[in-house]
Design an enzyme around this catalytic site. Sequence first.
Site, PDB file in Angstrom:
ATOM      1  N   ASP A   6      29.772 -13.221 -35.972  1.00 51.71           N
ATOM      2  CA  ASP A   6      28.639 -14.424 -36.205  1.00 51.71           C
ATOM      3  C   ASP A   6      26.483 -13.933 -36.511  1.00 51.71           C
ATOM      4  O   ASP A   6      26.926 -12.029 -35.801  1.00 51.71           O
ATOM      5  CB  ASP A   6      29.049 -14.499 -34.752  1.00 51.71           C
ATOM      6  CG  ASP A   6      27.867 -16.169 -34.362  1.00 51.71           C
ATOM      7  OD1 ASP A   6      28.091 -17.178 -35.404  1.00 51.71           O
ATOM      8  OD2 ASP A   6      27.416 -16.261 -34.064  1.00 51.71           O
ATOM      9  N   GLU A  66      29.615 -12.740 -40.955  1.00 57.41           N
ATOM     10  CA  GLU A  66      29.069 -14.994 -41.345  1.00 57.41           C
ATOM     11  C   GLU A  66      27.146 -14.218 -41.491  1.00 57.41           C
ATOM     12  O   GLU A  66      26.175 -13.669 -40.744  1.00 57.41           O
ATOM     13  CB  GLU A  66      29.071 -15.861 -40.238  1.00 57.41           C
ATOM     14  CG  GLU A  66      27.905 -16.799 -40.419  1.00 57.41           C
ATOM     15  CD  GLU A  66      27.391 -17.530 -39.484  1.00 57.41           C
ATOM     16  OE1 GLU A  66      27.260 -18.658 -39.921  1.00 57.41           O
ATOM     17  OE2 GLU A  66      27.408 -16.689 -38.585  1.00 57.41           O
TER      18      GLU A  66
HETATM   19  C1  NOJ Z   1      26.807 -19.342 -36.282  1.00 55.97           C
HETATM   20  C2  NOJ Z   1      27.832 -20.285 -35.972  1.00 55.97           C
HETATM   21  O1  NOJ Z   1      28.904 -20.398 -37.114  1.00 55.97           O
HETATM   22  C3  NOJ Z   1      27.312 -21.362 -35.416  1.00 55.97           C
HETATM   23  O2  NOJ Z   1      27.762 -22.222 -35.109  1.00 55.97           O
HETATM   24  C4  NOJ Z   1      26.229 -21.115 -34.522  1.00 55.97           C
HETATM   25  O3  NOJ Z   1      25.607 -22.205 -33.202  1.00 55.97           O
HETATM   26  C5  NOJ Z   1      25.155 -19.765 -34.471  1.00 55.97           C
HETATM   27  N1  NOJ Z   1      25.465 -18.785 -35.490  1.00 55.97           N
HETATM   28  C6  NOJ Z   1      25.042 -19.049 -33.548  1.00 55.97           C
HETATM   29  O4  NOJ Z   1      25.879 -18.580 -32.800  1.00 55.97           O
END
Ligand code: NOJ
Length: 561
Positions: free
Chosen positions: A221, A281
Amino acid sequence: MTDEATETGPAVAARDDDWWRTGVVYQIYPRSFADSTGDGYGDLAGIRAHLDHLGPAGLGVDAIWLSPIYPSPGRDLGYDVSDHGDIDPLFGSIADFDALVEAAHARGIRVVLDLVMNHTSDEHPWFMASRSEPDGPYGDWYLWRDPAGRDRRGRPRPPNNWLSWFGGSGWTWDPGRGQFYFHTFLAEQPDLNWRNPAVPAAQLSMIRGWLARGVDGFRLDVFNAFFKAAEMPPNPRAGLHRQAWFRQRHLHDQNQPELADFLASFRAELDAVPGRMTVGELFGGGAETAASFTTDRHLVFDFVLLEQPWSAAAFGAAIDRVELAFGPERWPTVVLSNHDRPRHASRLARSVGERHRDAVAKAAAVVLLTLRGTPFLYYGEEIGLGDIEVARADAIDPPARRASWSFPWWNRDGSRSPMPWTPGANGGFTAPGATPWLPLAPDFATRNVEVESKDPDSVLATYRRLLRLRRELPALQAGSMRRIPARHRDVLAWLRVEGEAVVLVVVNFAPLDVAALLGNLPPAQGWTVAGGTHREGHAELGRDASIRLRPLEAIVLVRRS
Ligand code: NOJ
């Protein structure tokens, strides 16, 4: 770049165990996939009960990625983790997790976990200790800073101008400690201090625990936000924008060079055993930033394709941008939907009209499964699932609850609705009398796995056929990519080449019949249609390289030599 040919050269050489280069990953949002207990929330046993939909008897995906399943107060629906090493009782137990991994592996499906390492929940024992004992062992595990003086009313001023992506300042005052802490997201999601070596060490130890349980990889993440500039200088101003976040250049709160060292040690840890994937990500930035963090052992999402309207011009430019940024030596990912964005069946249908939703979903599936890169499917897209409407007053997504004119926010509840499995009560997602945590899509009685399984022309049947075709044609999995001219504004064409094997893909983005004329085709006796959006009735590719396509038709052709 235009319609003229662009070539990425030879594909990246894959290792035998790098299934994640050639494979397809399916994202599950566990709250919404299948509920085995009747509490209205999806869970691990529910996922296990539906593995045949995903395994060789169904879609035949190579891996499932589970959005966070760890204990969490749920302020950001699991992206606020209070214990990285356990399972949230909402989803089951560690025994349920082990059973899921075993059942998935028995079907040849790998299991990829979502690691939330940029921040924790404010209820994580690390943060609670950090907050209460500044001089204790966890005192420096988070980003604590003294105030930059006091304002006229005597209130402490935040240390710098850094912001929260979820709106407002990124700094929250902690009266007990007499300091601010930084959070890229909610105040209940404090960011960890990655410059304290104990933090990456603790993360690696947690990762080892999951690997020992048989996990096959991780999605990281917001991985490019782990490190912040050590001195925390203010971010410079950017141009005018309604949303404060975009009024500054995020030079110092993300994309720091130290990340590369961590990724190298992290990957080395994973590479001790073959066959483990990692994908980061990307938080902000485009294909170029994604490519800069991609290595031959680590994938990175970029969301360029996901941000396009459904038009040949937009998709052509996005594909060229990704190909140029990644070049032949880096392997991209291909994503059209996820749990943070509107579902692409709804989003793309806006460009051509809602009545074409299924046709667009099928054509987009051809794009997703034939471009160079690892495709990521988001649960429900295989049945053409659309977004649900949730009134602002009922919003569950935390930033959506505080949305305003100066903080525009799309309610992410829209793309997180329960998976419809059957036409029965609650779509078979949960028990008939139960209340699902979010409403099902209004068309669930006709748009569900059971009904679409019986219809050979459904979106689901098309996904199954296309995924099978991808498995049969190695060029679609690992081949290089070259766009070729199609001499029609609504048509894109590209080649995937692996050794002697050449696959040609032609996509009509218009809801109209078109006639295109392909250029720069490699020599061939002829081309045979191997699959596509429609089951039958495809036009032949003429000797003069002309081709007729039906509305929103996309075809995959192989060379007869
Ligand atoms: C990216 C995630 O995909 C999202 O859903 C989340 O709110 C944020 N990161 C914070 O972790």
